[in-house]
Enzyme design. Structure first.
Site, PDB file in Angstrom:
ATOM      1  N   GLU A 163       2.213 -10.241 -17.453  1.00  0.00           N
ATOM      2  CA  GLU A 163       1.714  -9.374 -16.390  1.00  0.00           C
ATOM      3  C   GLU A 163       0.919  -8.179 -16.887  1.00  0.00           C
ATOM      4  O   GLU A 163       0.035  -7.708 -16.171  1.00  0.00           O
ATOM      5  CB  GLU A 163       2.834  -8.931 -15.440  1.00  0.00           C
ATOM      6  CG  GLU A 163       3.838  -7.982 -15.995  1.00  0.00           C
ATOM      7  CD  GLU A 163       4.881  -7.565 -14.959  1.00  0.00           C
ATOM      8  OE1 GLU A 163       4.564  -7.487 -13.771  1.00  0.00           O
ATOM      9  OE2 GLU A 163       6.031  -7.317 -15.367  1.00  0.00           O
TER      10      GLU A 163
ATOM     11  N   TRP B 199      -3.476  -1.911  -1.690  1.00  0.00           N
ATOM     12  CA  TRP B 199      -3.406  -3.173  -2.432  1.00  0.00           C
ATOM     13  C   TRP B 199      -3.925  -4.220  -1.452  1.00  0.00           C
ATOM     14  O   TRP B 199      -3.284  -4.519  -0.448  1.00  0.00           O
ATOM     15  CB  TRP B 199      -1.974  -3.480  -2.838  1.00  0.00           C
ATOM     16  CG  TRP B 199      -1.868  -4.689  -3.715  1.00  0.00           C
ATOM     17  CD1 TRP B 199      -2.033  -4.736  -5.064  1.00  0.00           C
ATOM     18  CD2 TRP B 199      -1.541  -6.028  -3.316  1.00  0.00           C
ATOM     19  NE1 TRP B 199      -1.852  -6.013  -5.524  1.00  0.00           N
ATOM     20  CE2 TRP B 199      -1.555  -6.829  -4.471  1.00  0.00           C
ATOM     21  CE3 TRP B 199      -1.274  -6.627  -2.083  1.00  0.00           C
ATOM     22  CZ2 TRP B 199      -1.297  -8.205  -4.437  1.00  0.00           C
ATOM     23  CZ3 TRP B 199      -1.013  -7.983  -2.044  1.00  0.00           C
ATOM     24  CH2 TRP B 199      -1.024  -8.765  -3.223  1.00  0.00           C
TER      25      TRP B 199
ATOM     26  N   ASN C 274       0.007  -0.510   6.233  1.00  0.00           N
ATOM     27  CA  ASN C 274       0.538  -1.320   5.133  1.00  0.00           C
ATOM     28  C   ASN C 274       1.093  -2.593   5.751  1.00  0.00           C
ATOM     29  O   ASN C 274       1.788  -2.522   6.768  1.00  0.00           O
ATOM     30  CB  ASN C 274       1.659  -0.549   4.420  1.00  0.00           C
ATOM     31  CG  ASN C 274       2.332  -1.389   3.346  1.00  0.00           C
ATOM     32  OD1 ASN C 274       1.714  -2.285   2.759  1.00  0.00           O
ATOM     33  ND2 ASN C 274       3.596  -1.108   3.085  1.00  0.00           N
ATOM     34  N   GLY C 275       0.799  -3.749   5.174  1.00  0.00           N
ATOM     35  CA  GLY C 275       1.334  -5.012   5.689  1.00  0.00           C
ATOM     36  C   GLY C 275       0.222  -5.953   6.110  1.00  0.00           C
ATOM     37  O   GLY C 275      -0.938  -5.772   5.726  1.00  0.00           O
TER      38      GLY C 275
ATOM     39  N   CYS D  57       0.839  -1.194   0.000  1.00  0.00           N
ATOM     40  CA  CYS D  57       0.000   0.000   0.000  1.00  0.00           C
ATOM     41  C   CYS D  57       0.873   1.243   0.000  1.00  0.00           C
ATOM     42  O   CYS D  57       2.049   1.184   0.360  1.00  0.00           O
ATOM     43  CB  CYS D  57      -0.891   0.002   1.232  1.00  0.00           C
ATOM     44  SG  CYS D  57      -1.851  -1.508   1.387  1.00  0.00           S
TER      45      CYS D  57
ATOM     46  N   HIS E 123      12.180 -31.451 -24.886  1.00  0.00           N
ATOM     47  CA  HIS E 123      11.916 -32.236 -23.677  1.00  0.00           C
ATOM     48  C   HIS E 123      10.509 -31.968 -23.141  1.00  0.00           C
ATOM     49  O   HIS E 123      10.223 -32.269 -21.991  1.00  0.00           O
ATOM     50  CB  HIS E 123      12.972 -31.920 -22.614  1.00  0.00           C
ATOM     51  CG  HIS E 123      14.367 -32.235 -23.061  1.00  0.00           C
ATOM     52  ND1 HIS E 123      14.807 -33.528 -23.243  1.00  0.00           N
ATOM     53  CD2 HIS E 123      15.398 -31.434 -23.413  1.00  0.00           C
ATOM     54  CE1 HIS E 123      16.073 -33.505 -23.667  1.00  0.00           C
ATOM     55  NE2 HIS E 123      16.446 -32.246 -23.787  1.00  0.00           N
TER      56      HIS E 123
ATOM     57  N   LYS F 190       6.833 -10.098 -18.961  1.00  0.00           N
ATOM     58  CA  LYS F 190       6.257  -8.786 -19.322  1.00  0.00           C
ATOM     59  C   LYS F 190       4.888  -8.958 -19.977  1.00  0.00           C
ATOM     60  O   LYS F 190       3.935  -8.279 -19.636  1.00  0.00           O
ATOM     61  CB  LYS F 190       7.166  -8.018 -20.290  1.00  0.00           C
ATOM     62  CG  LYS F 190       8.407  -7.400 -19.746  1.00  0.00           C
ATOM     63  CD  LYS F 190       8.208  -6.163 -18.897  1.00  0.00           C
ATOM     64  CE  LYS F 190       8.041  -6.512 -17.445  1.00  0.00           C
ATOM     65  NZ  LYS F 190       9.209  -6.703 -16.663  1.00  0.00           N
TER      66      LYS F 190
ATOM     67  N   ARG G 283       1.717   1.804  -5.938  1.00  0.00           N
ATOM     68  CA  ARG G 283       1.939   0.786  -4.906  1.00  0.00           C
ATOM     69  C   ARG G 283       0.691  -0.054  -4.647  1.00  0.00           C
ATOM     70  O   ARG G 283       0.760  -1.082  -3.967  1.00  0.00           O
ATOM     71  CB  ARG G 283       2.367   1.447  -3.598  1.00  0.00           C
ATOM     72  CG  ARG G 283       3.667   2.188  -3.692  1.00  0.00           C
ATOM     73  CD  ARG G 283       4.022   2.788  -2.362  1.00  0.00           C
ATOM     74  NE  ARG G 283       4.498   1.785  -1.440  1.00  0.00           N
ATOM     75  CZ  ARG G 283       5.778   1.513  -1.205  1.00  0.00           C
ATOM     76  NH1 ARG G 283       6.709   2.190  -1.837  1.00  0.00           N
ATOM     77  NH2 ARG G 283       6.118   0.585  -0.348  1.00  0.00           N
TER      78      ARG G 283
ATOM     79  N   GLU H 161      12.137 -13.065 -19.168  1.00  0.00           N
ATOM     80  CA  GLU H 161      11.681 -11.690 -18.911  1.00  0.00           C
ATOM     81  C   GLU H 161      10.643 -11.258 -19.951  1.00  0.00           C
ATOM     82  O   GLU H 161       9.640 -10.630 -19.606  1.00  0.00           O
ATOM     83  CB  GLU H 161      12.895 -10.748 -18.896  1.00  0.00           C
ATOM     84  CG  GLU H 161      12.584  -9.267 -18.831  1.00  0.00           C
ATOM     85  CD  GLU H 161      11.829  -8.823 -17.590  1.00  0.00           C
ATOM     86  OE1 GLU H 161      11.560  -9.651 -16.696  1.00  0.00           O
ATOM     87  OE2 GLU H 161      11.461  -7.624 -17.525  1.00  0.00           O
TER      88      GLU H 161
ATOM     89  N   LYS I  75       3.351  -2.514  -7.326  1.00  0.00           N
ATOM     90  CA  LYS I  75       4.754  -2.302  -7.669  1.00  0.00           C
ATOM     91  C   LYS I  75       5.689  -2.903  -6.635  1.00  0.00           C
ATOM     92  O   LYS I  75       6.738  -3.429  -6.967  1.00  0.00           O
ATOM     93  CB  LYS I  75       4.984  -0.798  -7.784  1.00  0.00           C
ATOM     94  CG  LYS I  75       6.388  -0.410  -8.197  1.00  0.00           C
ATOM     95  CD  LYS I  75       6.649  -0.807  -9.631  1.00  0.00           C
ATOM     96  CE  LYS I  75       8.031  -0.436 -10.106  1.00  0.00           C
ATOM     97  NZ  LYS I  75       8.393  -1.222 -11.298  1.00  0.00           N
TER      98      LYS I  75
HETATM   99  C1  AGP Z   1       8.323  -7.027 -12.926  1.00  0.00           C
HETATM  100  O1  AGP Z   1       7.769  -6.452 -14.029  1.00  0.00           O
HETATM  101  C2  AGP Z   1       7.542  -7.157 -11.751  1.00  0.00           C
HETATM  102  N1  AGP Z   1       6.352  -6.513 -11.662  1.00  0.00           N
HETATM  103  C3  AGP Z   1       8.083  -7.971 -10.597  1.00  0.00           C
HETATM  104  O2  AGP Z   1       8.418  -9.222 -11.090  1.00  0.00           O
HETATM  105  C4  AGP Z   1       9.282  -7.363  -9.846  1.00  0.00           C
HETATM  106  O3  AGP Z   1      10.408  -7.350 -10.652  1.00  0.00           O
HETATM  107  C5  AGP Z   1       9.513  -8.173  -8.560  1.00  0.00           C
HETATM  108  O4  AGP Z   1       8.367  -8.083  -7.764  1.00  0.00           O
HETATM  109  C6  AGP Z   1      10.728  -7.699  -7.795  1.00  0.00           C
HETATM  110  O5  AGP Z   1      10.582  -6.377  -7.379  1.00  0.00           O
HETATM  111  P1  AGP Z   1      11.803  -5.577  -6.804  1.00  0.00           P
HETATM  112  O6  AGP Z   1      12.809  -5.429  -7.894  1.00  0.00           O
HETATM  113  O7  AGP Z   1      11.227  -4.259  -6.370  1.00  0.00           O
HETATM  114  O8  AGP Z   1      12.356  -6.367  -5.653  1.00  0.00           O
END
Ligand code: AGP
Length: 628
Positions: A504, A81, A107-108, A2, A520, A501, A31, A497, A623
């Site tokens: 997500e 969040w 938050n948490g 959050c 495999h 992308k 966030r 990666e 984020k």
């Molecule tokens: C990547 O696009 C992400 N949304 C996610 O995988 C991110 O890289 C991961 O949560 C790690 O975050 P950080 O680099 O802030 O630790």
């Protein structure tokens, strides 16, 4: 997860607290964006005034327009969040004490909330939400009244410290009380909180984005610390009330860096900042004589010389940067490098010694899985070096050393420029170790550094020359149900990666594989028209690898796949075979991830945009993942 903002001014009641809270929430919305709320307090109020609303911040802003809020001296704001209780008006923060005098945001996750709730219910307290936060708010209300009875006057700071000692789990809490309309109090345990120091006003935020528009002077709060701000004072203590010296720092970016500018999305802006992120991460780290200077690490060269194993711990995109680091560091330094998902690390009883260097990579510096992994490594006697993009965050604060990436604030949930900066920092670390351990000649190191310094214009070239073909391919592929991504060597993490992308932000089923694994199992997924994205290594000096990846393209094409290759300019074999090619300029193979990933970032963004999804705020994600 959050976003949290708090403001205390010294002027008489005004619109400023609301303005700061809404400004801060706008910058913190990345966030979490399930709901938002604010609470305000001014002298003479009998109960706190608050508004909260499910959905994006704009819903809250509209509600405040319909039912305006009064002038105030202090305020707190929250963007959520959801972890505990569905995203709804009633579960949105702030939560209010039973007597309405205190508002609290959080938050948490409070792990003992259920037990505390039973106890409070037994005492006659009632609950309307399904959140752990409401439990903390009701508990704080009760304890604040007890403190008043004991001391004969209100002391919200003391009440919050007592509550903090009663909670387990992870939390940042901020609270305001109508009986003390000049202060905002906060506490943190395993969750971020920073202080902004203004002139006649002070701020709290889950990160500096909350207040960077007003001040760049900040204080880091440590684990299990509490803070009380008024317009003129900031007091930091531990949870027992002992005074603590918080570490000051200056925010090294401007508020404008966290604004969208003229771009359609933050992701678009941040991909276009890829070259700059690499350039800035290299800046000032190479001496005039071509020697790498990482004195900032504060770990002696002797200690670095003694390192005989590296374990990289990270999550998501950062873990793929860690995989690239493995290839480069093993090649340059000739010591084993393991890359491990932080969430798995401490549960497998890893072999850690004082000669093991654990490298924690994190953009936000707050990822709980990574934080827990590094704590485990330090408990076992290993040294931890953080590669991080966020000043004042927990991961660098709890590490033995930190190598900051200078990518600037990354707002879009999908990490882009930070990934390139993380890879760059990992290269710097590898070359530094090679320099200290003498595993490379000095001229080899300076040639490699020169090649690295030449990467930003190459990244720019990919953006300039490939954006149209990428967009066009996205148009052709927009209705595809799934994608496979294949790569070998450093192309393998880039396949992972690229797949992440697309998954997500475009909500498309994707799988990334090492190309050698194709036969495999994954090849069974290939059917007529199935899009397969292949990262092709250059043929120069790597003919065997190149030939094997070319065979993979031919194998999937023979089964009807539509192939999209990422390949080095001039690779005629690829041009003949693949259906579409995203070209990138020639560069050393180990550095190719910096250019290969760029068209895949653009592709994911274009796919999501064509599907009319919110590119910056994908569903269910946030984020910064501050829960395990
Ligand atoms: C990547 O696009 C992400 N949304 C996610 O995988 C991110 O890289 C991961 O949560 C790690 O975050 P950080 O680099 O802030 O630790």
């Amino acid at each position: 997860m959050c976003g949290i903002v708090g403001y205390a001014g010294s002027a008489p009641a005004s619109e400023k607290p609301l303005e700061v809270c809404l400004q801060g929430l706008k910058r913190l919305e990345y966030r979490g964006y399930d709901s938002a709320g604010v609470a305000l307090v001014a002298p003479g109020m009998n109960t706190v005034v608050f508004r909260k609303k499910a959905g994006r911040l704009s819903n809250l802003v509209n509600q405040i327009k319909r039912t305006p809020m009064p002038d105030a001296t202090v305020g707190i704001g929250h963007t959520r969040w959801a972890t505990n209780g569905a995203p709804s008006d009633v579960n949105a923060h702030p939560h209010i004490s039973q007597d309405g005098k205190i508002a609290l945001i959080h938050n948490g996750i409070i792990e003992n909330a259920q037990q505390l709730k039973f106890d409070l219910q037994a005492e006659g307290y009632s609950f309307s939400s399904g959140t752990d936060t409401e439990v903390a708010a009701k508990l704080l209300g009760k304890i604040a009244n007890q403190v008043i009875e004991e001391k004969g006057e209100p002391d919200l700071f003391e009440a919050l410290r007592r509550v903090s000692r009663m909670l387990t789990g992870a939390f940042t809490l901020l609270a305001v009380d109508v009986r003390q309309p000049q202060i905002v109090v906060g506490a943190r345990h395993d969750s971020p909180l920073v202080v902004g120091l203004g002139d006649g006003e002070n701020f709290l935020g889950s990160d500096v984005a909350a207040f960077v528009a007003y001040t760049k002077q900040a204080l880091e709060l440590g684990q299990d610390e509490a803070v009380c701000i008024s317009g003129t004072d900031v007091t930091v203590t531990d949870f027992d009330g002992n005074a603590v010296d918080a570490k000051p720092f200056t925010v090294d970016w401007d508020a404008s860096a966290s604004e969208k500018g003229g771009w359609d999305s933050f992701m678009d802006k941040e991909i276009h900042e890829d070259p700059e992120a690499v350039k800035n991460t290299l800046l000032g780290r190479v001496d005039l004589d071509g020697r790498l200077n990482l004195d900032e690490l504060h770990i002696s060269e002797d200690v670095f010389r003694s390192i005989d194993k590296i374990i990289v711990v990270a999550c998501g995109t950062a873990s793929y940067a860690g995989l690239v680091a493995k290839y480069a560091i093993e090649h340059w330094v000739r010591i084993p490098v393991e890359t491990e998902l932080a969430s798995e690390f401490r549960y497998r009883d890893p072999i850690l010694t004082p000669r093991t260097l654990v490298v924690a990579i994190s953009q936000s510096g707050e990822t709980m899985d990574t934080l827990m992994a590094l704590r485990h490594a330090r408990e076992q006697g290993s040294r931890v070096l953080a590669i991080c993009n966020t000043q004042g965050s927990s991961i660098p604060r709890e590490s033995d050393a930190v190598l900051y990436t200078h990518a600037g604030p990354e707002i879009a949930v999908a990490s882009t420029k930070a990934f390139l900066a993380q890879i760059t920092a990992a290269y710097l670390l590898g070359l530094y170790l090679a320099q200290v351990k003498g595993t490379m000649y000095r001229d080899e190191i300076s040639n490699t550094l020169e090649a690295l310094a030449a990467m930003p214009p190459k990244i720019q070239r990919v953006i300039d020359t490939q954006s149209d073909v990428v967009k066009d391919t996205a148009r052709r592929m927009v209705n595809a149900h799934s994608f496979l991504f294949l790569g070998r060597h450093v192309g393998y993490p880039i396949a992972l990666e690229g797949a992440l992308k697309l998954k997500e932000i475009a909500y498309t089923f994707t799988e990334g594989f090492a190309a050698g694994e194709l036969k495999h199992g994954p090849i069974a997924l290939v059917d007529e028209g199935e899009p397969v994205v292949v990262i092709v290594p250059p043929a120069r000096g790597r003919n065997i690898l190149h030939a094997k990846v070319m065979s993979a393209i031919e194998e999937v094409q023979a089964r009807g796949a539509f192939t999209i290759a990422v390949a080095e300019e001039g690779d005629e074999n690829v041009a003949d075979v693949a259906d579409v090619v995203f070209w990138r300029p020639e560069c050393p193979t180990l550095m190719s991830p910096l250019v290969d990933v760029v068209p895949l970032q653009l592709f994911a963004m274009d796919m999501a945009t064509l599907k009319h999804y919110d590119v910056d705020k994908p569903r269910n994600l946030a984020k910064s993942v501050t829960v395990e």
